[in-house]
Scaffold this active site. Structure first.
Site, mmCIF file in Angstrom:
data_model
loop_
_atom_site.group_PDB
_atom_site.id
_atom_site.type_symbol
_atom_site.label_atom_id
_atom_site.label_comp_id
_atom_site.label_asym_id
_atom_site.label_seq_id
_atom_site.Cartn_x
_atom_site.Cartn_y
_atom_site.Cartn_z
ATOM 1 N N THR A 14 0.723 -0.835 0.250
ATOM 2 C CA THR A 14 -0.273 0.276 -0.058
ATOM 3 C C THR A 14 0.344 1.465 0.228
ATOM 4 O O THR A 14 1.475 1.162 1.137
ATOM 5 C CB THR A 14 -0.989 -0.104 0.787
ATOM 6 O OG1 THR A 14 -1.762 -0.827 1.086
ATOM 7 C CG2 THR A 14 -1.850 1.083 1.015
ATOM 8 N N LYS A 27 -0.985 -0.553 -3.859
ATOM 9 C CA LYS A 27 -2.323 -0.086 -4.248
ATOM 10 C C LYS A 27 -2.297 0.800 -3.186
ATOM 11 O O LYS A 27 -1.460 1.393 -2.388
ATOM 12 C CB LYS A 27 -3.158 -1.441 -2.900
ATOM 13 C CG LYS A 27 -4.537 -0.851 -2.156
ATOM 14 C CD LYS A 27 -4.811 -1.684 -1.479
ATOM 15 C CE LYS A 27 -6.630 -1.332 -1.059
ATOM 16 N NZ LYS A 27 -7.422 -1.858 -0.160
ATOM 17 N N LYS A 77 -3.286 4.509 -2.345
ATOM 18 C CA LYS A 77 -4.807 5.179 -1.615
ATOM 19 C C LYS A 77 -4.834 6.892 -2.516
ATOM 20 O O LYS A 77 -3.366 7.224 -2.423
ATOM 21 C CB LYS A 77 -4.315 5.712 0.120
ATOM 22 C CG LYS A 77 -4.642 4.425 0.707
ATOM 23 C CD LYS A 77 -5.847 3.752 1.067
ATOM 24 C CE LYS A 77 -5.577 2.714 1.994
ATOM 25 N NZ LYS A 77 -7.118 2.248 2.148
ATOM 26 N N ASP A 127 -7.553 2.908 -3.277
ATOM 27 C CA ASP A 127 -9.081 3.066 -3.020
ATOM 28 C C ASP A 127 -9.056 4.256 -2.868
ATOM 29 O O ASP A 127 -7.679 5.039 -2.205
ATOM 30 C CB ASP A 127 -7.623 2.218 -2.180
ATOM 31 C CG ASP A 127 -9.613 2.229 -0.733
ATOM 32 O OD1 ASP A 127 -9.913 2.158 -0.766
ATOM 33 O OD2 ASP A 127 -8.737 1.380 0.205
ATOM 34 N N GLU A 131 -10.740 0.693 -5.723
ATOM 35 C CA GLU A 131 -12.123 0.286 -4.368
ATOM 36 C C GLU A 131 -12.661 1.431 -4.284
ATOM 37 O O GLU A 131 -12.453 2.314 -3.401
ATOM 38 C CB GLU A 131 -10.778 -0.801 -3.495
ATOM 39 C CG GLU A 131 -11.443 -1.120 -2.619
ATOM 40 C CD GLU A 131 -10.762 -1.614 -1.226
ATOM 41 O OE1 GLU A 131 -10.273 -2.072 -0.368
ATOM 42 O OE2 GLU A 131 -9.424 -1.630 -1.933
ATOM 43 N N ASP A 166 -16.308 -1.966 -0.758
ATOM 44 C CA ASP A 166 -15.331 -2.001 0.284
ATOM 45 C C ASP A 166 -15.675 -2.119 1.928
ATOM 46 O O ASP A 166 -16.615 -2.714 2.288
ATOM 47 C CB ASP A 166 -13.767 -1.849 1.133
ATOM 48 C CG ASP A 166 -13.420 -1.885 1.929
ATOM 49 O OD1 ASP A 166 -13.815 -2.735 3.127
ATOM 50 O OD2 ASP A 166 -12.554 -1.583 2.633
ATOM 51 N N LYS A 221 -12.690 -8.105 4.588
ATOM 52 C CA LYS A 221 -12.146 -8.425 5.410
ATOM 53 C C LYS A 221 -12.922 -8.635 7.075
ATOM 54 O O LYS A 221 -14.283 -8.829 7.161
ATOM 55 C CB LYS A 221 -11.982 -6.667 5.601
ATOM 56 C CG LYS A 221 -11.191 -5.643 5.024
ATOM 57 C CD LYS A 221 -10.727 -4.622 5.225
ATOM 58 C CE LYS A 221 -10.131 -3.558 3.968
ATOM 59 N NZ LYS A 221 -10.489 -1.810 4.490
ATOM 60 N N ASP A 238 -5.097 -8.658 -0.347
ATOM 61 C CA ASP A 238 -4.029 -6.982 0.781
ATOM 62 C C ASP A 238 -4.104 -7.317 2.080
ATOM 63 O O ASP A 238 -4.601 -7.422 2.663
ATOM 64 C CB ASP A 238 -4.661 -6.134 0.409
ATOM 65 C CG ASP A 238 -4.779 -4.783 0.827
ATOM 66 O OD1 ASP A 238 -3.070 -4.364 1.515
ATOM 67 O OD2 ASP A 238 -5.462 -3.618 0.715
ATOM 68 N N ASP A 290 -0.788 -6.539 3.346
ATOM 69 C CA ASP A 290 0.448 -6.621 3.893
ATOM 70 C C ASP A 290 0.481 -5.733 4.834
ATOM 71 O O ASP A 290 1.617 -5.003 5.330
ATOM 72 C CB ASP A 290 0.251 -5.384 2.319
ATOM 73 C CG ASP A 290 -0.503 -3.432 2.673
ATOM 74 O OD1 ASP A 290 -1.079 -4.050 3.748
ATOM 75 O OD2 ASP A 290 0.708 -3.380 1.928
#
Length: 339
Positions: free
Chosen positions: A136, A160, A162, A187, A213, A236, A258, A308, A310
């Site tokens: 990320t 990924k 942000k 994301d 996302e 998400d 998640k 994901d 990480d």
């Protein structure tokens, strides 16, 4: 690692329970749209029965105002039921979906493995294989800073990114220029509106993004029904568990699972199977935890298109028996840690 609060006692003839809070320091401040962390506050639940011990970890769902301290209080309230000995199915009715149930549920799975002398793979019937996790790139003030972080993560094959509503395309273009070799996923953490989404997507097609996302706010994404996106859109925050899958499957083609959202591995497996039955792709995510939290997510990762997990890579320290990461590949789960 700094322990903040602890409760430990023999609670009954059948099962012991220990719940405590930990803070795990991050390597760098971690930023997303509207939030920043410098540590990862964590609840750890340990259950012991017949000399066997199972553990689970949770951070909670921050956008539902969950905190590690609040998770501790939830677990403390159901301690009398836990001490009697409960099943994972009974737990689903004792606690709502969320971080507290996740920690207890995963501890029950681990305890079941230890008592049966079997691995989590034998209990679930899932065949383990190496998976490639994203790394990320947190939100930074400028596109140039994010591009520099992407370039520094040269060993990570999947990034990924942000994003907020501040220059999203410019940030992605800078990162793509810095890492033409990487697979990029995005994301937005609910940070866009529908007009921005419609404006950004056509510009991003040539950047070859794997997916975007949660571009729109939870509860404000109904306009995605009937909207055709050339880039995969993933839910998400909009999909916590199976109770929200029906609407999400009409708006998104991918679901991010998640365990803190679903309230544990038990519900996560149900959501994975239900989403696949509806033709949705799958992703597994995390709330920036240690390998104790990533271990059950590694189980869900076996079913996913994007992974994901990480979290430990963002922390200064991890468990000695933690997951092993090598150039983005997670290849092994040590059952002495969990499962």
């Amino acid at each position: 690692k700094r322990q903040r609060r602890q409760s430990s006692a023999r609670l009954g003839p059948l099962m012991k329970i220990c719940a405590h809070l930990e803070d795990w320091e991050l390597v760098h401040p971690f930023r997303i749209s509207g939030m920043e962390w410098i540590t990862s506050p964590t609840l750890v639940v340990q259950l012991e029965e017949d000399g066997f011990v199972g553990r689970g970890e949770a951070q909670g769902v921050f956008y539902l105002d969950e905190t590690a301290a609040g998770l501790f209080e939830q677990v403390d309230r159901i301690a009398p039921e836990i001490r009697k000995g409960i099943t994972r199915e009974e737990l689903q009715h004792l606690l709502p979906a969320g971080g507290a149930r996740n920690a207890v549920d995963c501890a029950l799975w681990d305890l079941e493995c230890k008592k049966a002398g079997k691995t989590i793979w034998e209990l679930t019937g899932i065949d383990p294989k190496p998976v490639t996790t994203v790394f990320t790139i947190g939100l930074e003030p400028t596109p140039e800073e994010m591009a520099a972080k992407a370039a520094a993560a040269a060993d990570a094959p999947v990034l990924k990114i942000k994003l907020s509503n501040d220059r999203p395309y410019e940030r992605l273009a800078a990162i793509r220029a810095a890492r033409p070799d990487a697979e990029l996923v995005v994301d937005a953490n609910q940070g866009w509106d529908f007009e921005l989404l419609k404006a950004v997507i056509p510009r991003c097609v040539d950047l070859n993004l794997g997916m975007i996302e949660q571009p729109l706010p939870r509860g404000g994404d109904e306009m995605l029904e009937g909207f055709h996106s050339p880039i995969t859109l993933a839910a998400d925050e909009s999909c916590l568990d199976t109770s929200e899958l029906e609407a999400c499957a009409r708006r998104y083609s991918m679901i991010n699972i998640k365990l803190d959202k679903t309230g544990g591995l038990t519900e996560a497996l149900k959501l994975a199977n239900a989403a696949k039955a509806k033709g949705c792709k799958l992703m597994v995510g995390n709330m920036v935890g240690t390998s104790l939290g990533m271990a059950p997510a590694f189980v869900i990762a076996q079913l996913c298109d994007f992974v994901d997990i990480d979290g430990p890579l963002l922390l200064k320290y991890d468990h000695p028996l933690g997951l092993q990461y090598a150039k983005g590949v997670v290849s092994e789960l040590d059952s002495r840690l969990w499962g």
